[in-house]
Design a protein around this motif. Structure first.
Motif, PDB file in Angstrom:
ATOM      1  N   VAL A 138     -31.509  13.439 -23.108  1.00  0.00           N
ATOM      2  CA  VAL A 138     -31.843  14.720 -24.310  1.00  0.00           C
ATOM      3  C   VAL A 138     -32.527  15.731 -23.327  1.00  0.00           C
ATOM      4  CG1 VAL A 138     -33.870  15.200 -25.362  1.00  0.00           C
ATOM      5  CG2 VAL A 138     -33.241  12.696 -25.758  1.00  0.00           C
ATOM      6  N   GLU A 139     -32.992  16.345 -22.034  1.00  0.00           N
ATOM      7  CA  GLU A 139     -33.072  17.088 -21.858  1.00  0.00           C
ATOM      8  C   GLU A 139     -31.153  17.330 -21.819  1.00  0.00           C
ATOM      9  OE1 GLU A 139     -35.046  16.418 -18.168  1.00  0.00           O
ATOM     10  OE2 GLU A 139     -36.991  16.255 -18.842  1.00  0.00           O
ATOM     11  N   GLN A 140     -30.532  16.814 -21.805  1.00  0.00           N
ATOM     12  CA  GLN A 140     -29.242  17.276 -20.832  1.00  0.00           C
ATOM     13  C   GLN A 140     -27.665  17.555 -22.436  1.00  0.00           C
ATOM     14  OE1 GLN A 140     -27.235  14.552 -18.756  1.00  0.00           O
ATOM     15  NE2 GLN A 140     -27.842  15.248 -16.571  1.00  0.00           N
ATOM     16  N   THR A 141     -28.491  16.799 -23.420  1.00  0.00           N
ATOM     17  CA  THR A 141     -28.218  17.119 -24.815  1.00  0.00           C
ATOM     18  C   THR A 141     -27.379  15.822 -25.335  1.00  0.00           C
ATOM     19  OG1 THR A 141     -26.614  18.574 -24.338  1.00  0.00           O
ATOM     20  CG2 THR A 141     -28.825  19.994 -24.610  1.00  0.00           C
ATOM     21  N   ILE A 142     -27.469  15.499 -26.021  1.00  0.00           N
ATOM     22  CA  ILE A 142     -26.785  14.544 -27.228  1.00  0.00           C
ATOM     23  C   ILE A 142     -26.176  14.888 -27.829  1.00  0.00           C
ATOM     24  CG2 ILE A 142     -27.103  12.223 -27.129  1.00  0.00           C
ATOM     25  CD1 ILE A 142     -29.255  11.500 -26.925  1.00  0.00           C
ATOM     26  N   THR A 143     -24.671  14.873 -27.838  1.00  0.00           N
ATOM     27  CA  THR A 143     -24.096  15.492 -29.360  1.00  0.00           C
ATOM     28  C   THR A 143     -23.532  14.345 -29.902  1.00  0.00           C
ATOM     29  OG1 THR A 143     -22.746  17.056 -27.175  1.00  0.00           O
ATOM     30  CG2 THR A 143     -21.268  16.270 -29.857  1.00  0.00           C
ATOM     31  N   ALA A 144     -23.789  15.389 -31.483  1.00  0.00           N
ATOM     32  CA  ALA A 144     -23.698  13.938 -32.732  1.00  0.00           C
ATOM     33  C   ALA A 144     -22.319  14.879 -33.560  1.00  0.00           C
ATOM     34  CB  ALA A 144     -24.846  13.818 -33.207  1.00  0.00           C
ATOM     35  N   GLY A 145     -22.204  13.613 -33.657  1.00  0.00           N
ATOM     36  CA  GLY A 145     -20.559  15.352 -34.622  1.00  0.00           C
ATOM     37  C   GLY A 145     -21.534  15.684 -36.087  1.00  0.00           C
ATOM     38  N   THR A 146     -22.282  14.775 -36.800  1.00  0.00           N
ATOM     39  CA  THR A 146     -23.124  15.160 -37.953  1.00  0.00           C
ATOM     40  C   THR A 146     -24.152  15.377 -38.371  1.00  0.00           C
ATOM     41  OG1 THR A 146     -22.896  12.903 -38.891  1.00  0.00           O
ATOM     42  CG2 THR A 146     -20.885  14.001 -39.413  1.00  0.00           C
ATOM     43  N   LEU A 147     -24.899  16.080 -39.108  1.00  0.00           N
ATOM     44  CA  LEU A 147     -26.423  15.563 -39.492  1.00  0.00           C
ATOM     45  C   LEU A 147     -26.785  14.263 -39.439  1.00  0.00           C
ATOM     46  CD1 LEU A 147     -29.336  17.137 -39.553  1.00  0.00           C
ATOM     47  CD2 LEU A 147     -28.543  17.192 -41.258  1.00  0.00           C
ATOM     48  N   GLU A 148     -26.134  13.387 -40.087  1.00  0.00           N
ATOM     49  CA  GLU A 148     -26.485  11.806 -39.557  1.00  0.00           C
ATOM     50  C   GLU A 148     -26.373  11.238 -38.837  1.00  0.00           C
ATOM     51  OE1 GLU A 148     -24.467  13.882 -41.857  1.00  0.00           O
ATOM     52  OE2 GLU A 148     -25.519  13.740 -44.082  1.00  0.00           O
ATOM     53  N   GLU A 149     -25.506  11.597 -37.988  1.00  0.00           N
ATOM     54  CA  GLU A 149     -25.587  10.967 -36.431  1.00  0.00           C
ATOM     55  C   GLU A 149     -26.367  11.258 -36.278  1.00  0.00           C
ATOM     56  OE1 GLU A 149     -22.194  10.900 -32.746  1.00  0.00           O
ATOM     57  OE2 GLU A 149     -21.944  11.775 -34.901  1.00  0.00           O
ATOM     58  N   ALA A 150     -26.519  13.029 -36.000  1.00  0.00           N
ATOM     59  CA  ALA A 150     -27.990  13.146 -35.324  1.00  0.00           C
ATOM     60  C   ALA A 150     -29.239  12.444 -35.511  1.00  0.00           C
ATOM     61  CB  ALA A 150     -28.100  14.903 -35.597  1.00  0.00           C
ATOM     62  N   MET A 151     -29.175  12.421 -36.347  1.00  0.00           N
ATOM     63  CA  MET A 151     -30.762  11.532 -37.604  1.00  0.00           C
ATOM     64  C   MET A 151     -30.432  10.079 -36.607  1.00  0.00           C
ATOM     65  SD  MET A 151     -31.225  13.741 -41.573  1.00  0.00           S
ATOM     66  CE  MET A 151     -32.773  12.723 -41.545  1.00  0.00           C
ATOM     67  N   ARG A 152     -29.892   9.767 -37.108  1.00  0.00           N
ATOM     68  CA  ARG A 152     -29.606   7.991 -35.659  1.00  0.00           C
ATOM     69  C   ARG A 152     -29.908   8.062 -34.791  1.00  0.00           C
ATOM     70  NH1 ARG A 152     -25.053   7.394 -39.402  1.00  0.00           N
ATOM     71  NH2 ARG A 152     -23.905   8.401 -37.785  1.00  0.00           N
ATOM     72  N   ILE A 153     -29.489   8.840 -34.625  1.00  0.00           N
ATOM     73  CA  ILE A 153     -30.048   9.248 -32.309  1.00  0.00           C
ATOM     74  C   ILE A 153     -31.435   8.948 -32.492  1.00  0.00           C
ATOM     75  CG2 ILE A 153     -30.318  10.337 -30.763  1.00  0.00           C
ATOM     76  CD1 ILE A 153     -27.024  11.246 -31.377  1.00  0.00           C
ATOM     77  N   THR A 154     -32.039  10.216 -33.710  1.00  0.00           N
ATOM     78  CA  THR A 154     -33.562  10.541 -32.913  1.00  0.00           C
ATOM     79  C   THR A 154     -34.852   8.760 -33.532  1.00  0.00           C
ATOM     80  OG1 THR A 154     -33.719  11.694 -35.067  1.00  0.00           O
ATOM     81  CG2 THR A 154     -33.290  13.270 -33.792  1.00  0.00           C
ATOM     82  N   ASP A 155     -33.893   8.176 -34.488  1.00  0.00           N
ATOM     83  CA  ASP A 155     -34.626   7.888 -34.872  1.00  0.00           C
ATOM     84  C   ASP A 155     -34.716   6.293 -33.901  1.00  0.00           C
ATOM     85  OD1 ASP A 155     -34.976   8.295 -36.693  1.00  0.00           O
ATOM     86  OD2 ASP A 155     -33.458   7.642 -38.387  1.00  0.00           O
ATOM     87  N   ARG A 156     -33.644   6.326 -32.917  1.00  0.00           N
ATOM     88  CA  ARG A 156     -33.371   5.163 -32.146  1.00  0.00           C
ATOM     89  C   ARG A 156     -34.458   5.758 -31.364  1.00  0.00           C
ATOM     90  NH1 ARG A 156     -27.648   4.990 -33.105  1.00  0.00           N
ATOM     91  NH2 ARG A 156     -27.603   6.724 -31.430  1.00  0.00           N
ATOM     92  N   LEU A 157     -34.372   6.602 -31.062  1.00  0.00           N
ATOM     93  CA  LEU A 157     -35.567   7.413 -29.445  1.00  0.00           C
ATOM     94  C   LEU A 157     -37.035   7.184 -30.199  1.00  0.00           C
ATOM     95  CD1 LEU A 157     -33.838  10.896 -28.204  1.00  0.00           C
ATOM     96  CD2 LEU A 157     -33.618   8.450 -27.526  1.00  0.00           C
ATOM     97  N   GLU A 158     -37.402   7.410 -31.499  1.00  0.00           N
ATOM     98  CA  GLU A 158     -38.472   6.775 -32.118  1.00  0.00           C
ATOM     99  C   GLU A 158     -39.054   5.247 -31.962  1.00  0.00           C
ATOM    100  OE1 GLU A 158     -41.539   8.101 -35.702  1.00  0.00           O
ATOM    101  OE2 GLU A 158     -38.853   8.438 -35.455  1.00  0.00           O
ATOM    102  N   GLU A 159     -37.997   4.853 -31.951  1.00  0.00           N
ATOM    103  CA  GLU A 159     -38.156   3.163 -31.894  1.00  0.00           C
ATOM    104  C   GLU A 159     -38.656   2.713 -30.822  1.00  0.00           C
ATOM    105  OE1 GLU A 159     -34.866   2.174 -34.262  1.00  0.00           O
ATOM    106  OE2 GLU A 159     -35.237   2.216 -35.821  1.00  0.00           O
ATOM    107  N   SER A 160     -37.527   3.495 -29.871  1.00  0.00           N
ATOM    108  CA  SER A 160     -38.134   2.764 -28.766  1.00  0.00           C
ATOM    109  C   SER A 160     -39.213   3.597 -27.963  1.00  0.00           C
ATOM    110  CB  SER A 160     -36.626   4.040 -27.539  1.00  0.00           C
ATOM    111  OG  SER A 160     -37.384   5.200 -27.138  1.00  0.00           O
ATOM    112  N   VAL A 161     -40.087   4.423 -28.275  1.00  0.00           N
ATOM    113  CA  VAL A 161     -41.060   4.638 -27.905  1.00  0.00           C
ATOM    114  C   VAL A 161     -42.894   3.823 -28.276  1.00  0.00           C
ATOM    115  CG1 VAL A 161     -43.042   6.439 -28.299  1.00  0.00           C
ATOM    116  CG2 VAL A 161     -40.890   7.318 -27.854  1.00  0.00           C
ATOM    117  N   ASP A 162     -41.934   3.591 -29.803  1.00  0.00           N
ATOM    118  CA  ASP A 162     -43.408   2.718 -30.158  1.00  0.00           C
ATOM    119  C   ASP A 162     -42.495   0.915 -29.815  1.00  0.00           C
ATOM    120  OD1 ASP A 162     -43.589   4.518 -32.098  1.00  0.00           O
ATOM    121  OD2 ASP A 162     -41.689   3.562 -33.564  1.00  0.00           O
TER     122      ASP A 162
END
Length: 410
Positions: free
Chosen positions: A386-410
């Motif tokens: 995250v600190e180095q940034t994660i490239t996403a082609g679309t908004l949907e792809e970016a939201m999927r990435i944040t969802d996975r990160l949130e699930e990893s915390v849970d």
């Protein structure tokens, strides 16, 4: 008393011209270069006739004033000879020639000049152009309208305002008397040299520790190496001791051949100086325009119109270029705003719209949305990503990435 220590005259047809219309003369006291104009109208004949008539002035005089009067009279007499020749040979109408001549008279040099051939003086290592070109572009330079560098490539650089020929019964001749000293090196040349070889290169070659003939050969070779689009003639005169021995005058160029008038050269005979029906190469010919203020003003106005047209065209091209740059920049910016990436904002995972780079002061990204996920709660590997940034082609792809990160915390 100043003496002619050595002299040399060299002439070459050049790499483009079909015939040599230059003439050169190196005598006992008289030296000259004549550059014929008129092309198919007999420029070679004009320079030869003028050279042969002016050569009669190669004599001793009681004073520099007498020498100046004799030299100017010789040029005017040559002008009358050209008029008479045209009257007898109408096919030569329009022919003419430039002339730069100098007479060494005791400790002085007498110069008579008309046209754009030149006289240079090298003294104590400093080179100066003694003569002034009688050309349209020189008038522009003198008027401060263009620079000397611009004159070299001006479309009217070949327009002569004064010449010898059948164009004016009493042309104005520039005459001057200049002191000369042992060690001086004088050089006369046609514009086949000065129009090709730079002033600095001429200076360097004239300054060389070499004889007059060797220097003249080097100057002509420099013009040939530069393409030599015109005939080139050079006369070099060294002042000093001991004086040169008396030798027959050296005549080069068209004046060295017999005069011949006709419509075409005979294949089995030496053509001599002959009327050429056409030129096989597209060479810009020197031509004459009347030296009147009214006509000069018309040429100035025409030149101004040309400059205005050039400025308008440059303005159009610059406007088109700026428009193209703005269009490409706008399209590029629009494309960047279709991209997304995941990064950090205030210690939390966030979604950014755009790309990570900036274009100078223009930012190519902006915060789109912030998630409740703290960076500190992520696994070490995910924190680094995250600190180095994660490239996403679309908004949907970016939201999927944040969802996975949130699930990893849970």
């Amino acid at each position: 008393m100043a003496s002619v220590k050595a002299s040399a005259a060299v002439s070459h047809v050049g790499r483009v011209r079909a015939s040599n219309q230059d003439s050169g003369y190196a005598g006992r006291r008289l030296f000259l270069v004549a550059d014929g104009m008129g092309g198919h109208a007999g420029g070679d004949v004009a320079s030869a006739i003028a050279t042969r008539r002016i050569a009669d002035a190669d004599a001793d005089y009681d004073s520099s004033a007498d020498a100046a009067a004799a030299l100017e009279s010789a040029l005017l007499s040559a002008n009358r000879n050209l008029e008479e020749t045209v009257a007898e040979h109408s096919e030569l109408t329009g022919m003419g020639t430039t002339t730069s001549a100098m007479l060494v008279q005791q400790d002085r040099v007498v110069i008579a000049h008309i046209g754009d051939s030149r006289v240079y003086l090298l003294r104590s290592g400093e080179l100066s152009q003694v003569s002034t070109d009688h050309t349209f572009v020189q008038r522009l330079v003198d008027a401060g309208r263009i620079t000397a560098e611009e004159a070299m490539v001006h479309p009217r650089r070949s327009v002569l305002m004064r010449v010898l020929g059948d164009v004016e019964a009493s042309p104005e001749i520039d005459t001057m008397v200049i002191d000369t000293h042992p060690g001086d090196r004088w050089m006369l040349c046609s514009d086949g040299l000065s129009g090709v070889v730079s002033f600095d290169d001429i200076h360097e070659m004239l300054s060389a520790d070499a004889g007059a003939k060797q220097v003249a050969d080097r100057l002509v070779k420099a013009s040939l190496d530069g393409g030599a689009p015109d005939n080139v003639t050079v006369v070099v005169v060294d002042i000093g001791d001991p004086p040169a021995p008396d030798t027959p005058p050296l005549i080069v160029g068209s004046a060295a051949a017999p005069l011949a008038f006709g419509t075409a050269p005979e294949p089995a005979r030496r053509p001599g100086i002959r009327l050429t029906p056409f030129r096989p190469h597209p060479v810009q010919e020197t031509h004459f325009e009347p030296d009147s203020e009214e006509y000069f003003d018309e040429l100035i106005e025409e030149d101004e119109r040309r400059r205005r047209r050039r400025r308008i065209m440059w303005g159009v091209w610059i406007a088109l270029l700026i428009g193209a740059i703005v269009t490409v920049t706008a399209l590029g910016y629009q494309w960047t705003q279709t991209r997304y990436y995941v990064g950090e904002y205030n210690g939390r995972v966030a979604i950014y719209q755009g790309i990570q780079q900036d274009l100078g002061p223009i930012s190519l990204h902006r915060l789109h949305s912030e998630t409740p996920v703290d960076i500190a709660d992520l696994k070490a590997y995910d924190q680094q990503r995250v600190e180095q940034t994660i490239t996403a082609g679309t908004l949907e792809e970016a939201m999927r990435i944040t969802d996975r990160l949130e699930e990893s915390v849970d």
